[in-house]
Design an enzyme around this catalytic site. Structure first.
Site, short mmCIF file in Angstrom:
data_model
loop_
_atom_site.label_atom_id
_atom_site.label_comp_id
_atom_site.label_asym_id
_atom_site.label_seq_id
_atom_site.Cartn_x
_atom_site.Cartn_y
_atom_site.Cartn_z
N CYS A 14 3.31 0.45 -8.28
CA CYS A 14 3.61 -0.89 -8.12
C CYS A 14 4.25 -1.60 -9.33
CB CYS A 14 2.34 -1.90 -7.63
SG CYS A 14 1.58 -1.11 -6.18
N CYS B 49 0.89 -1.25 -0.09
CA CYS B 49 -0.02 -0.09 0.14
C CYS B 49 0.86 1.09 0.03
CB CYS B 49 -0.93 -0.07 1.28
SG CYS B 49 -0.34 0.08 2.88
N CYS C 231 -1.88 1.43 -4.24
CA CYS C 231 -0.79 1.86 -4.45
C CYS C 231 -0.56 2.42 -5.74
CB CYS C 231 0.61 1.19 -4.35
SG CYS C 231 0.69 -0.34 -5.10
#
Length: 139
Positions: free
Chosen positions: A91, A13, A87
């Site tokens: 990512c 996250c 995120c």
């Protein structure tokens, strides 16, 4: 006959101070040594959210010693399953990895009362993940 490799799961996250910390703690608690667990953040905070620590303590899991960690391409590359929790594009993507995205409210700035339902939803997701990984949860 060699024993099968244990699956590796990475929770990601933004701040690695709430959702991913709770998910990693639940998976570690319920999966034990039958799964490798990591968590990281695309922009890690300095500390884990104190209300998240309190929420996990209520269910008997102590995460007070945890610290947010930075997301690295290596962490993604060495994981079998990557679970993102808001995120976004930060990512990294590697072909051949299993990616899941759990849409969960960010507990940042919320009270303990409003974090409890997030915690409980994460626990439900972890039970489903354990089933998918063919791991029986520890009591």
């Amino acid at each position: 006959m060699p024993s099968p490799a244990i699956p590796s799961v990475l929770f990601v996250c933004v701040h690695n101070a709430g959702r991913s910390q709770m998910a990693a703690a639940f998976l570690s608690h319920l999966g034990g040594d039958r799964v490798e667990v990591r968590s990281a953040g695309s922009a890690p905070a300095h500390t884990v959210n104190p209300a998240v620590i309190a929420a996990m303590s209520e269910v008997g899991i102590d995460i007070s010693a945890e610290t947010p960690k930075a997301l690295t391409p290596e962490a993604v590359q060495t994981s079998d399953v990557v679970i993102t929790m808001g995120c976004g594009d930060a990512c990294p993507y590697f072909p051949g990895k299993r990616y899941l995205d759990w849409t969960l409210a960010d507990p940042a700035g919320h009270t303990l009362e409003s974090i409890r339902p997030i915690r409980d939803t994460i626990e439900q997701h972890i039970h489903t993940l354990l089933t998918d990984l063919h791991i029986t949860p520890s009591p």
